[in-house]
Design an enzyme around this catalytic site. Structure first.
Site, PDB file in Angstrom:
ATOM      1  N   GLU A 202     -10.479  -1.484   3.714  1.00 37.42           N
ATOM      2  CA  GLU A 202      -9.167  -0.949   4.068  1.00 37.42           C
ATOM      3  C   GLU A 202      -8.938   0.389   3.360  1.00 37.42           C
ATOM      4  O   GLU A 202      -9.621   0.734   2.394  1.00 37.42           O
ATOM      5  CB  GLU A 202      -8.054  -1.930   3.666  1.00 37.42           C
ATOM      6  CG  GLU A 202      -8.084  -3.236   4.441  1.00 37.42           C
ATOM      7  CD  GLU A 202      -6.890  -4.130   4.141  1.00 37.42           C
ATOM      8  OE1 GLU A 202      -6.274  -4.612   5.106  1.00 37.42           O
ATOM      9  OE2 GLU A 202      -6.568  -4.348   2.949  1.00 37.42           O
TER      10      GLU A 202
ATOM     11  N   ASP B 190       0.795  -1.228   0.000  1.00 32.85           N
ATOM     12  CA  ASP B 190       0.000   0.000   0.000  1.00 32.85           C
ATOM     13  C   ASP B 190       0.831   1.284   0.000  1.00 32.85           C
ATOM     14  O   ASP B 190       1.747   1.448   0.816  1.00 32.85           O
ATOM     15  CB  ASP B 190      -0.867   0.050   1.255  1.00 32.85           C
ATOM     16  CG  ASP B 190      -1.707  -1.187   1.440  1.00 32.85           C
ATOM     17  OD1 ASP B 190      -1.657  -2.081   0.598  1.00 32.85           O
ATOM     18  OD2 ASP B 190      -2.419  -1.255   2.462  1.00 32.85           O
TER      19      ASP B 190
END
Length: 504
Positions: A212, A30
């Site tokens: 998320e 990420d």
């Protein structure tokens, strides 16, 4: 870290991207803490500094001045014996509300998730912590009184912090997730250290996997600064429109306390393919955890995603490095057929990368079959093409081809579908979930379809109809698979215009 034979290392090098950021010899996932500061774009990211699979989560760091050429720096925020450093964000605390600054210089403050390890004081929970930088983002000090916000939860993570200035006042707002509850949770603070709850959002739309990496930002509608809506993005894994990891978004209003979506799908619950009605950031298999830059110049909303999918992320054949980032995208909010939709266009200074004179073609019929375009071969390209329907049931381009294999990007006009078929794109056998034929909805404009496609050594990013639809896919072709072809099935179509630019 894996040990490579000479042959394996040479094979891996053919996939290292030219246009996309990848760490030198470690794992990344990420993007975190994206910020433009003092003339530099800072990209932080989830990084395993000790290997090329997920683990030992820390924040890696790279910088760029043009969003295309990136310089890797030492790890910014390290995991330790007590915590892994999960995703988060960075703000420039101009007024030194946190008290971390010295003199008149406002610090950069990172808000990240502490994933506490066995044996630590907060074992088993995820909570939000702070670190600060006084040198423009290159070295970081963890706050002595971490964590600053906890819910006693094992899945409370991924804080994106923004500065809200509106009718309700001026303060910091955090959007984070309770991942397994499909909820975005909002908090406020005056000093980044003390937080109080504001509201929750969700569950809504796609809930096929954990939520998320949320983001919340305002955008003018159709470029009108007097008509502003808010966009809430949230990623989920699995549950994407073509399997695996993906990101969705909601359009609505934010009053400083609550986000109210005006785009949640509330009808058609008996539709077996309801996911096609949701608003997806990207319809491809490899665009996840996308978040936007803080303080981008000229109020641009720029976003980067992780170019991978958790179904096979640890297995892609890119040793010793593993996983690239997407290109940066500029986001706008436009009215399309009566609905508000995100439109995404590639950001970056492309003309500086152009190599030889572009290959061009216009008003050319594609007959049933495949036709290699002599003079258009390459491995790193920007392709701008407009295709017009004829009698063919499907038509398009074959990228990184070798006469037998290649990645097909095409249109099925009767079905209203854009597709990327990577089942014969090169190496596909490293994981059973990788070979795929992925589709997205697309509407013709006067019978035509315009695509901008960025081809890199291990990826394809498609921006269709001016960025109304995007598809991002990893591919792993052979080094000598460089041909570009056009194809049609069951009839003819027309290349109205085609320009292929080789990118250095």
């Amino acid at each position: 870290m894996e040990t490579l034979t000479a042959n394996a290392a040479a094979t891996a090098d053919i996939y290292r991207p030219a246009l996309h950021y990848a760490a030198r010899n470690t794992w990344l996932n990420d993007p975190n803490g994206l910020i433009f500061h003092e003339g530099v774009y800072h990209l932080y990211y989830q990084n395993n500094p000790l290997g090329n699979v997920w683990g030992n989560m820390s924040w890696g760091h790279a910088t760029s001045t043009d969003l295309l050429t990136w310089t890797e720096h030492p790890v910014a925020i390290h995991c330790d014996e007590n915590e892994d450093i999960f995703s988060g964000s960075i703000v420039h605390d101009r007024d030194n509300t946190s008290g971390f600054g010295t003199g008149s210089a406002g610090p950069l403050v990172a808000i990240y998730t502490s994933a506490f390890k066995p044996g630590s004081r907060h074992e088993g929970i995820q909570a939000q912590s702070l670190a600060y930088s006084l040198d423009g983002g290159y070295t970081w000090t963890k706050h002595a009184n971490n964590p600053v916000l906890t819910r006693g939860s094992a899945n409370f993570r991924d804080p994106k912090v923004i500065k809200y200035d509106g009718g309700a006042g001026s303060y910091w707002v955090m959007v984070a997730v309770e991942a397994r509850d499909f909820k975005v949770v909002l908090y406020k603070s005056d000093d980044l250290k003390n937080w109080e709850p504001l509201s929750d959002f969700g569950p809504a739309n796609a809930t096929g996997g954990i939520w998320e990496c949320p983001d919340l930002f305002p955008l003018p509608v159709d470029g009108d600064p007097d008509n502003v809506k808010w966009v809430l993005t949230v990623n989920l894994n699995p549950g994407g429109p073509n399997r695996g990891s993906a990101g969705q978004y909601f359009v609505g209003d934010f009053d400083g306390t609550s986000f109210i979506s005006t785009s949640t799908v509330t009808t058609g619950l008996n539709n077996p393919d309801l996911s096609r009605e949701y608003q997806w950031l990207d319809w491809g298999r490899d665009y996840y955890a996308a978040v936007s830059f803080s303080d981008a110049p000229d109020n641009r909303r720029l976003m980067i995603g992780w170019m991978n999918n958790w179904e096979y992320a640890n297995h892609i054949p890119t040793t010793p490095w593993r996983s690239p980032m997407s290109l940066a995208r500029e986001m706008s909010l436009q009215t399309i057929e009566g609905s508000l939709s995100l439109v995404q266009r590639p950001a970056g200074y492309w003309t500086a990368l152009a190599g030889q004179e572009p290959f061009s073609l216009a008003d050319t019929t594609i007959n049933d079959g495949e036709q290699v375009l002599a003079g258009a071969a390459g491995t790193v390209q920007r392709i701008d093409v407009t295709l017009t329907s004829g009698t063919a049931e499907e038509f398009g381009l074959i990228l990184r081809g070798d006469g037998a294999n290649g990645t097909r990007v095409g249109i099925r006009p009767d079905e209203g579908k854009l597709f990327v078929d990577r089942r014969e794109s090169g190496q596909t056998g490293f994981h059973k979930a990788f070979p795929s034929l992925d589709t997205a909805p697309i509407r013709a404009t006067s019978g035509s379809y315009s695509l901008t496609i960025f081809v890199d050594r291990c990826s394809v990013e498609v921006f269709a109809q001016g960025g109304q639809v995007t598809m991002t896919e990893l591919i792993f072709p052979a080094e000598n698979s460089t041909d570009l072809s056009v194809f049609a099935v069951g009839g003819t179509a027309t290349v109205t215009s085609l320009q292929v630019t080789q990118l250095a």
